[in-house]
Write an enzyme that holds these catalytic residues in place. Structure first.
Site, PDB file in Angstrom:
ATOM      1  N   ASN A 101      -7.742   2.068   3.274  1.00  0.00           N
ATOM      2  CA  ASN A 101      -6.587   1.403   3.880  1.00  0.00           C
ATOM      3  C   ASN A 101      -6.992  -0.041   4.179  1.00  0.00           C
ATOM      4  O   ASN A 101      -6.168  -0.854   4.557  1.00  0.00           O
ATOM      5  CB  ASN A 101      -6.063   2.148   5.111  1.00  0.00           C
ATOM      6  CG  ASN A 101      -7.027   2.128   6.287  1.00  0.00           C
ATOM      7  OD1 ASN A 101      -7.838   1.228   6.437  1.00  0.00           O
ATOM      8  ND2 ASN A 101      -6.917   3.126   7.136  1.00  0.00           N
ATOM      9  N   HIS A 113       0.829  -1.214   0.000  1.00  0.00           N
ATOM     10  CA  HIS A 113       0.000   0.000   0.000  1.00  0.00           C
ATOM     11  C   HIS A 113       0.858   1.257   0.000  1.00  0.00           C
ATOM     12  O   HIS A 113       0.535   2.242  -0.652  1.00  0.00           O
ATOM     13  CB  HIS A 113      -0.947  -0.003   1.207  1.00  0.00           C
ATOM     14  CG  HIS A 113      -2.119  -0.916   1.022  1.00  0.00           C
ATOM     15  ND1 HIS A 113      -3.342  -0.684   1.580  1.00  0.00           N
ATOM     16  CD2 HIS A 113      -2.255  -2.063   0.321  1.00  0.00           C
ATOM     17  CE1 HIS A 113      -4.183  -1.652   1.235  1.00  0.00           C
ATOM     18  NE2 HIS A 113      -3.545  -2.503   0.490  1.00  0.00           N
TER      19      HIS A 113
HETATM   20  C1  LIG Z   1      -4.560   0.840  10.802  1.00  0.00           C
HETATM   21  C2  LIG Z   1      -5.336   2.063  10.459  1.00  0.00           C
HETATM   22  O1  LIG Z   1      -4.809   3.135  10.385  1.00  0.00           O
HETATM   23  N1  LIG Z   1      -6.635   1.881  10.231  1.00  0.00           N
HETATM   24  C3  LIG Z   1      -7.517   2.968   9.926  1.00  0.00           C
HETATM   25  C4  LIG Z   1      -8.181   2.793   8.565  1.00  0.00           C
HETATM   26  O2  LIG Z   1      -9.125   3.788   8.301  1.00  0.00           O
HETATM   27  C5  LIG Z   1     -10.178   3.858   9.235  1.00  0.00           C
HETATM   28  C6  LIG Z   1     -11.106   4.993   8.849  1.00  0.00           C
HETATM   29  O3  LIG Z   1     -11.268   5.072   7.505  1.00  0.00           O
HETATM   30  C7  LIG Z   1      -9.612   4.124  10.648  1.00  0.00           C
HETATM   31  O4  LIG Z   1     -10.677   4.110  11.581  1.00  0.00           O
HETATM   32  C8  LIG Z   1      -8.593   3.053  10.993  1.00  0.00           C
HETATM   33  O5  LIG Z   1      -7.993   3.365  12.226  1.00  0.00           O
END
Ligand SMILES: CC(=O)N[C@H]1CO[C@H](CO)[C@@H](O)[C@@H]1O
Ligand code: HEM
Ligand SMILES: *[C@@H]1O[C@H](CO)[C@@H](O)[C@H](O)[C@H]1NC(C)=O
Ligand SMILES: *[C@@H]1O[C@H](CO)[C@@H](O)[C@H](O)[C@H]1NC(C)=O
Length: 328
Positions: free
Chosen positions: A94, A66
């Site tokens: 993500n 990523h």
């Molecule tokens: C690991 C991480 O950063 N996860 C994040 C991914 O995105 C969501 C919101 O879109 C977050 O709540 C998570 O913490």
């Protein structure tokens, strides 16, 4: 003189055409005179983290992927959101990156910086590259020399993630297009997809394949029925969002070529996995790697090396972050 200008114009044009392909000076043993033991230090830190949790393996490998596909391999994915800036890692796409991947890099960075002569001399982007190599080996996969010399990026925004990452429901053309935008061809895309020999997926990523939601969307006929039934049982329509299913149902946790054999058996979990076998243009590559662990390993190593060159930052486009999760 005019020839000189001509070459400059050519170089400029090629940058316009291939913005993601940096002409950076990556090399093996880059830190030989700067922090000679860096690879050993990182490997030890990764091994210690892995002893805490096996998720270290898939978390770290996916984090590298990523990172490289969004603004290049520059550890921009490590940045924590602050104030009004929502960073890359907090984009909904993500896709639930495991926190253990981030933690692996933070711990390896701390171990490197604990050596006075190495302190603030090794980039987070390089540490992530080394750690991803190490977890693959620790899971039983190939080990390979890594090219180093990346700098850490100076920007990280959630907006930069849009459209850069492949999605579970994409077809071969869509997958090829996203990888081609990063200078990787179909063969390399199929090799890197072999990373799905590790880790899990949440139910929402493949629910449309296992239920007959409409005439247009019946149960995916490329799934073997016994596997579809098992998935329906583990992921009911009102599935638990925390349920995770192994991407490689046969030998999860082991880095091997089982992923390709699963595809031959109609046991690819995501549409983007199974399509590699059902599309005639990629089928032969899947068959050859299902038949030869060595050919797969070799292709994976080459493709990882190429992935590591995507969008590398040098000179004033980057720096060495003191804290991988924050800009200096
Ligand atoms: C690991 C991480 O950063 N996860 C994040 C991914 O995105 C969501 C919101 O879109 C977050 O709540 C998570 O913490
Ligand atoms: C070809 C296009 C790809 C698509 C569409 C894709 C999509 C996905 C999806 C949807 C998941 C499950 C996420 C979740 O529900 O938690 C996943 C997991 C994973 N992917 Fe990919 N991926 C692709 C390529 C890659 C590549 C190139 C790598 C690394 C080289 C990779 C490494 C991983 C790993 C290790 C996991 C498991 C993560 C975990 O268990 O925490 N993927 N991928
Ligand atoms: C993909 O690129 C590699 C090297 O970069 C090359 O060897 C291979 O032939 C290419 N494959 C295709 C299908 O173009
Ligand atoms: C599944 O879809 C087919 C074709 O659309 C339909 O004939 C069948 O009744 C559906 N089955 C269920 C259980 O909904």
């Amino acid at each position: 003189m005019s020839r000189f200008i001509f070459i400059q114009v050519l170089a400029f044009l090629s940058l316009l055409i291939f913005p993601n392909i940096a002409f950076a000076e990556l090399k093996q043993n880059y830190y030989a005179n700067i922090c000679p033991d860096v690879e050993t230090i990182v490997r030890k830190a990764v091994a210690a983290k892995l002893a805490e949790t096996p998720i270290t393996v898939q978390g770290t490998l996916r984090l590298l992927f990523h990172d490289c596909f969004v603004e290049g391999c520059d550890a921009s994915i490590m940045i924590q959101s602050s104030g009004s800036n929502t960073a890359e890692k907090d984009h909904p796409e993500n896709l639930s990156l495991a926190g253990d991947g981030f933690d692996t890099v933070m711990k390896a960075k701390a171990a490197v910086d604990a050596v006075p002569s190495c302190k603030n001399k090794v980039s987070c982007a390089d540490i992530l590259t080394m750690a991803a190599r190490d977890v693959v080996q620790m899971a039983g996969g190939p080990s390979y020399p890594v090219e180093l010399g990346r700098l850490d990026g100076l920007s990280s925004t959630a907006a930069s993630v849009n459209g850069r990452l492949p999605k579970a429901n994409q077809n071969l053309d869509q997958l090829n297009a996203i990888f081609a935008a990063n200078g990787l061809n179909q063969t390399e895309m199929i090799a890197l997809s072999g990373a799905h020999t590790l880790g899990f997926s949440h139910c929402d990523q493949f629910l449309n394949r296992i239920y007959n939601f409409s005439k247009q969307n019946p149960v995916d006929p490329t799934l073997i029925p016994s596997y579809a039934a098992e998935l329906q049982q583990r992921c009911p329509k009102n599935f638990d969002p925390d349920t995770v299913i192994d991407l490689d149902p046969s030998t999860t946790g082991i880095f091997d070529n089982m992923y390709y054999k699963n595809l031959q058996n109609g046991q690819g979990l995501l549409t983007s996995d199974q399509v590699l076998f059902t599309d005639m243009r990629s089928k032969q590559t899947v068959i050859s790697w299902a038949n030869s662990p060595k050919d797969f390993s070799d292709a994976f190593v080459k493709a990882m090396t190429k992935l590591g060159r995507v969008g590398v930052k040098t000179g004033k486009n980057g720096n060495i972050r003191r804290d991988c999760s924050a800009f200096n």
